[in-house]
Design a protein around this motif. Sequence first.
Motif, short mmCIF file in Angstrom:
data_model
loop_
_atom_site.label_atom_id
_atom_site.label_comp_id
_atom_site.label_asym_id
_atom_site.label_seq_id
_atom_site.Cartn_x
_atom_site.Cartn_y
_atom_site.Cartn_z
N ILE A 1 37.12 33.33 36.21
CA ILE A 1 35.93 32.69 36.72
C ILE A 1 36.11 31.19 36.36
O ILE A 1 36.16 30.30 37.14
CB ILE A 1 34.80 33.00 36.37
N LEU A 2 36.35 30.70 35.21
CA LEU A 2 36.27 29.52 34.72
C LEU A 2 37.78 28.87 34.76
O LEU A 2 37.80 27.68 35.25
CB LEU A 2 36.07 29.20 33.29
N LEU A 3 38.95 29.56 34.63
CA LEU A 3 40.17 29.22 34.99
C LEU A 3 41.04 30.38 35.91
O LEU A 3 40.78 31.56 35.54
CB LEU A 3 41.07 28.74 33.76
N PRO A 4 41.95 29.94 36.87
CA PRO A 4 42.46 31.06 37.50
C PRO A 4 43.49 31.80 36.63
O PRO A 4 44.08 31.34 35.68
CB PRO A 4 43.27 30.02 38.38
N LEU A 5 43.85 33.01 36.93
CA LEU A 5 44.25 33.91 36.18
C LEU A 5 46.01 33.67 36.32
O LEU A 5 46.58 34.31 35.63
CB LEU A 5 43.99 35.55 36.39
N ALA A 6 46.05 32.88 37.17
CA ALA A 6 47.69 32.43 37.26
C ALA A 6 48.05 31.76 36.15
O ALA A 6 49.36 31.74 35.75
CB ALA A 6 47.77 31.22 38.23
N LEU B 1 30.18 30.32 41.50
CA LEU B 1 29.14 31.17 42.19
C LEU B 1 29.27 32.49 41.87
O LEU B 1 28.15 33.39 41.66
CB LEU B 1 29.27 30.99 43.58
N VAL B 2 30.49 33.19 41.53
CA VAL B 2 30.57 34.57 40.96
C VAL B 2 29.91 34.88 39.64
O VAL B 2 29.22 35.82 39.49
CB VAL B 2 31.88 34.96 41.03
#
Length: 254
Positions: free
Chosen positions: A187-192, A67-68
Amino acid sequence: MKLARDTWLIFQRQTLLLLRNPVWIFVGVFQPVMYLLLFAPLLKPALAPMGATSDAEVYRVFVPGLLVLIAIFGGLFQGFGLIAELRAGVIERSRVTPVSRLALLLGRSMRDVVSLLVQAVIITVLALPFGLRVHVADLLLAYLLLALIALMTSAVSYGVALLVKSEDALAPLMNTVAQPVLLLSGILLPLAFAPAWLRRVADWNPFSWAVDGTRALFAGDVGNDAVWQGLLITVMLAALAVVWAARAFARSVR
């Protein structure tokens, strides 16, 4: 009062133009739907280390970022329509009208916000059969955050369009800005999953805060610091973008 009335008139006209050709709403939704259907299922093994072991948990992580993504890209490319209006003389003819110059921007940006929210609702509804669940109050707050992002990015796009006045210049410029924003937002994958140095760089990307805040809201964690930090940062940047773009309109329509 005059500003509100003028903004409403511009908003009505711009919305009417959009409704005459509603295919653009569905064109804007098509790519996110493809991500929702064809990319999200691939994330289950990748997100397992974060505890996302079910489809519902995967979509709860992925849908907010999607959504972002719509809010960012949907706003950044609105300037192309304004360039077409410049070429057709629409902005030039606005010089002889008493309409507020700020309203010329706000009416268009509010149209973009409404269009974004319609697309966001469609994506959210489509994700429900995959197990996505979110409280209505949290969802509405997430939509507010998305609306602020769309307001900011569309205002920036309109301001830049008034400066460059050419699709050939606007397209590569917006793509150059959008690519690092996308990669550094999680957005596509968490920055974790990112190395420490990349997370430190992403801390300077305001959209990464918005993504974290939206994910916290979809998880029902409205008290998470990321929610209020994301809202605060987005409100300030949206205000700055509107002020800057409004000045660009004032210079162009005198």
